[in-house]
Each structure stands twice: as C-alpha cells, then as structure tokens.
Motif scaffolding. Structure first.
Motif, PDB file in Angstrom:
ATOM      1  N   ASP A 149       6.620 -55.896  44.333  1.00 20.51           N
ATOM      2  CA  ASP A 149       8.140 -56.274  44.725  1.00 20.51           C
ATOM      3  C   ASP A 149       8.875 -55.148  44.796  1.00 20.51           C
ATOM      4  N   SER A 150       8.659 -55.082  43.405  1.00 16.62           N
ATOM      5  CA  SER A 150       9.978 -53.533  43.029  1.00 16.62           C
ATOM      6  C   SER A 150       9.368 -52.201  44.093  1.00 16.62           C
ATOM      7  N   ALA A 201       9.285 -52.433  47.158  1.00 12.46           N
ATOM      8  CA  ALA A 201      11.212 -52.261  47.794  1.00 12.46           C
ATOM      9  C   ALA A 201      10.794 -49.909  47.824  1.00 12.46           C
ATOM     10  N   LYS A 222       9.259 -48.382  50.526  1.00 15.23           N
ATOM     11  CA  LYS A 222      10.197 -48.111  52.089  1.00 15.23           C
ATOM     12  C   LYS A 222      10.852 -47.451  51.869  1.00 15.23           C
ATOM     13  N   SER A 223      11.837 -47.460  51.124  1.00 17.43           N
ATOM     14  CA  SER A 223      13.279 -46.822  51.310  1.00 17.43           C
ATOM     15  C   SER A 223      13.230 -44.783  50.553  1.00 17.43           C
TER      16      SER A 223
END
Length: 316
Positions: A304-305, A308, A311-312
């Motif tokens: 998940d990290s 993220a 995506k960032s």
C-alpha cells in the motif's frame, strides 16, 4: 513502455521463482527419498525378524511346552507379538513415506519440464539488457524512483504469494494434527486399561487395533508438516533484509518429527509421549501461523505504501 516493462518483469520474475522452487524441491525430495528408502529397508528387516520370533514361539518344542506348563509362554508370546506389532506399524509408516516421496519426485520432474522454463534464462538476460537501456534513456530522479518502486512491488508481491502458500499449508497441518491427537487419545485410554488394569490379550489386541487405525492420521500429519516445512523454506528464500523471517523460530519444530513415535507403542508411557509430542508440534505450528499472519499484514502494508508513493510522484 514503463507499464509494459513492469508487467514483463513481473511475469519473468514469477517464472524464475517458480522454476527455482521446483528445482530446489526436486533436489530435496530426491535426497529425502533415498534416505527414506534406506530406513524402510532397515525396518522391513526388523519386522521380518520380529515375525520369525513370533512364529518360533508358535511352533511345538519341548522348551515351549515347558514354558506353557509353567505359565511363562503366554508372557513371552505377548511380548513378541507386541514387538512385532510395533515393528509392523513402523514399517507401514516408512513405506507410506517412501510412496509419498516417489509421487512427489515424479510430479516435480514433470513440472520441471514446463516449456515456459526452456528459454527462461535467455529471456531474463535479454530483458535485463532492455531494462538497462531504458533506464539510461530515462535517467531522471523521478524515473529512477518509479523504477525502484516497481522493483520493490515485484519483490513484495512474490513475498505475499509465498507467505499465503505457507499459511495455507499450516492450516492443513493444524487440521491433520488435531485429528491425529484425537485418535491417539483413544489409544492412550486403552493402553492405560491394558497397562494398569490388566486388560489381557483382548485389550492388547484392541489397543493395537486403535494404534493401527491412528497410523493413517499420524502419517497424514507427518505429510502435512513436511509440506509446511517446504513452504516455509520458500518463505525464507524469498525474504529480504527489510522483510526477514526468523529462521530459528520457523524450523525449530521440524526436530519434533515422529521418526520413532511408534517404536515402543506397547508401553503406555510411549503412547503418552507420542501424543505429547504431537501437541508440542501443534503449538509450534500455531505460533508460526501467527507469525506468518503478521508478516502478511506487514507485506500488504508495504505494498500500500508503494502504491501511495507511486501515485504521489505521478500526480506531482
């Protein structure tokens, strides 16, 4: 181009992991089969000897007649039958183990011939060359970070797969151990009657019948644990410095395998000891299962990290 390269890397990595795992398992299974065959042959010789001892007492002789008159023949016969029964159970278990390993080796050999593995090394080397060229042509800080995220995602997904397979194997081992322990409880009760309440030949026969009926369940537990050990080895192979599996915790229980659990089943204390050993293994497996669940949560959190972080970067 980036997505295509990541997908290709994932596919090739999974193929490489699977090919290496099959090769490793095949080598290990062949070694275990050689060892198990030697042990099976030794136990067969022991069983033959015990059967001859029983037959010898059953034949007429003046010495046996004298023992019969003095009441010692029944005791000697019961002792020899008990030893022969224990030897038979041990041999049957060893034969089942050899049969299991023979099937396992045959399946692994068949799996190793998968056409997808034929040119795998050449495909991997070609991919690495293409990847190196792509990185050089797209050498920016963000691009390098995205590539690292892609590499980490491949690693974590492979790790999650191995942990889930090990956890599934552990659940099967727990179920098999529970069934074997329940069956040995029955054998223990009959053994207590036979040992401490003078059950006689009839109760002895019932006891050995119950032990024999528990044989398949104990063998199934052994087989499930061996598969569990193999899956845990794959977890260890896939582990990295940032996601390490404690090898000592995982492999301690394998020393508790039941190599000679049936060798002295005529003695009540050995039945009790065998059941106790199964309970110890069961507790160890449950402890390891809890570890695997924690590892899986950590890996899914890492994934998940990574998502993220990617995506960032893409939205910045």
């Amino acid at each position: 181009m980036k997505e295509t390269m990541q997908e290709r890397q994932m596919a090739l990595t999974l193929l490489k992991n699977e090919s290496n795992r099959i090769s490793r398992r095949l080598t290990d299974a062949e070694q275990r089969m050689r060892k198990a065959t030697t042990e099976r042959d030794r136990l067969e010789q022991q069983l033959t000897k015990e059967q001859r001892d029983v037959m010898r007492l059953g034949k007429f002789s003046f010495l046996n007649k004298l023992k019969e008159l003095t009441g010692s023949l029944d005791q000697q016969m019961e002792k020899e039958i008990a030893e022969a029964a224990a030897a038979e159970v041990s041999f049957n278990e060893a034969q089942k183990h050899v049969d299991d390993l023979t099937k396992e080796v045959a399946l692994l050999k068949e799996a190793s011939l998968n056409p997808d593995y034929l040119h795998l090394q050449e495909d991997w080397e070609e991919f690495l060359q293409e990847k190196e060229l792509w990185i050089r042509q797209n050498d920016s800080a963000s691009q390098a970070t995205l590539q690292k995220i892609a590499d980490d995602r491949v690693r974590v997904r492979a790790m999650i797969r191995e942990v889930k397979e090990a956890r599934d194997a552990g659940e099967k081992a727990v179920r098999a151990l529970d069934k074997a322990i329940d069956k040995l409880n029955n054998a223990e009760g009959l053994s207590m009657w036979d040992t401490f309440l003078g059950g006689g030949l009839l109760v002895s026969a019932l006891k050995y019948s119950e032990v024999n009926s528990s044989d398949d369940l104990v063998h199934q537990a052994q087989r499930a644990l061996r598969h569990y050990e193999t899956e845990l080895s794959d977890v260890q192979e896939a582990a990295t410095a940032s996601f390490q599996v404690n090898k000592n915790d995982i492999f301690t229980f394998t020393d508790l395998f039941f190599d000679n659990i049936f060798s002295d089943f005529a003695v009540h204390s050995r039945i009790t000891e065998g059941k106790s050993k199964l309970n110890e293994v069961l507790q160890d497996v449950r402890h390891i299962q809890a570890q695997l669940n924690r590892k899986l949560e950590e890996a899914e959190g890492e994934l998940d990290s990574l998502d993220a972080e990617e995506k960032s970067i893409l939205l910045s």
